[in-house]
Design a protein around this motif. Structure first.
Motif, PDB file in Angstrom:
ATOM      1  N   MET A 119      13.415  28.079  -2.291  1.00 43.95           N
ATOM      2  CA  MET A 119      14.865  28.671  -1.498  1.00 43.95           C
ATOM      3  C   MET A 119      13.911  29.503  -0.270  1.00 43.95           C
ATOM      4  O   MET A 119      13.226  30.479  -0.604  1.00 43.95           O
ATOM      5  N   SER A 120      14.314  29.668   1.347  1.00 47.37           N
ATOM      6  CA  SER A 120      13.362  30.542   1.487  1.00 47.37           C
ATOM      7  C   SER A 120      14.763  31.580   2.413  1.00 47.37           C
ATOM      8  O   SER A 120      15.874  30.877   2.963  1.00 47.37           O
ATOM      9  N   LYS A 121      14.430  32.835   2.197  1.00 50.03           N
ATOM     10  CA  LYS A 121      15.615  33.691   2.348  1.00 50.03           C
ATOM     11  C   LYS A 121      14.855  33.924   3.904  1.00 50.03           C
ATOM     12  O   LYS A 121      13.894  34.167   4.121  1.00 50.03           O
ATOM     13  N   THR A 122      16.578  34.891   5.272  1.00 51.13           N
ATOM     14  CA  THR A 122      15.183  35.086   6.357  1.00 51.13           C
ATOM     15  C   THR A 122      16.205  36.650   5.703  1.00 51.13           C
ATOM     16  O   THR A 122      17.118  37.126   5.504  1.00 51.13           O
TER      17      THR A 122
ATOM     18  N   GLY B 164      12.384  33.656  -5.828  1.00 55.16           N
ATOM     19  CA  GLY B 164      13.051  32.946  -5.405  1.00 55.16           C
ATOM     20  C   GLY B 164      12.540  31.981  -4.083  1.00 55.16           C
ATOM     21  O   GLY B 164      13.300  31.440  -3.287  1.00 55.16           O
ATOM     22  N   GLY B 165      11.241  31.998  -4.116  1.00 52.53           N
ATOM     23  CA  GLY B 165      10.702  31.549  -2.615  1.00 52.53           C
ATOM     24  C   GLY B 165      10.779  32.608  -1.307  1.00 52.53           C
ATOM     25  O   GLY B 165      10.303  32.586   0.469  1.00 52.53           O
ATOM     26  N   TYR B 166      11.187  33.676  -1.815  1.00 55.61           N
ATOM     27  CA  TYR B 166      11.606  34.684  -0.342  1.00 55.61           C
ATOM     28  C   TYR B 166      10.040  34.960   0.387  1.00 55.61           C
ATOM     29  O   TYR B 166       9.198  34.635  -0.257  1.00 55.61           O
ATOM     30  N   GLU B 167       9.827  34.927   1.902  1.00 56.19           N
ATOM     31  CA  GLU B 167       8.733  35.256   2.305  1.00 56.19           C
ATOM     32  C   GLU B 167       9.068  35.690   4.161  1.00 56.19           C
ATOM     33  O   GLU B 167      10.603  34.950   4.774  1.00 56.19           O
TER      34      GLU B 167
END
Length: 109
Positions: free
Chosen positions: A1-4, A96-99
């Motif tokens: 899950m990628s957040k912006t 959670g895959g945040y980058e």
């Protein structure tokens, strides 16, 4: 899950070779510790940025590890030496895959 998220960096546009330069980096992030509850008693899941790095022409010059005690929207201020013209890359990595990644250029004379 990628957040912006929104990031902002402040780097001098130019510097003399060998000068100490100040760099500021901020990211908009809630930094939820995983220890708080909603008004209805439900646990708010942990959502932290875990690591921040800054690379100068692909060489890591600064790294910070974050923990649950860090507040929302962490601001990092640090210095490095202006060695050559190039690119600084800022990277925030979290749960959670945040980058989030940002870049800035500097001209060294």
């Amino acid at each position: 899950m990628s957040k912006t998220s929104r990031t902002q960096v402040t780097v001098p546009a130019s510097a003399k070779k060998g000068a100490v330069i100040e760099i500021r980096a901020i990211v908009q992030h809630d930094m939820e510790s995983g220890f708080r509850y909603t008004e209805s008693g439900k646990l708010i899941p942990r959502d932290l940025i875990r690591v921040f790095t800054c690379s100068y022409n692909n060489v890591e010059v600064f790294k910070a590890d974050f923990y649950p005690g860090i507040g929302a929207n962490p601001l990092i201020i640090f210095t490095t030496i202006a060695t050559e013209s190039g690119t600084l890359e800022f990277k925030w990595v979290g749960d959670g895959g945040y980058e989030a990644v940002n870049q800035a250029s500097i001209t060294v004379s």
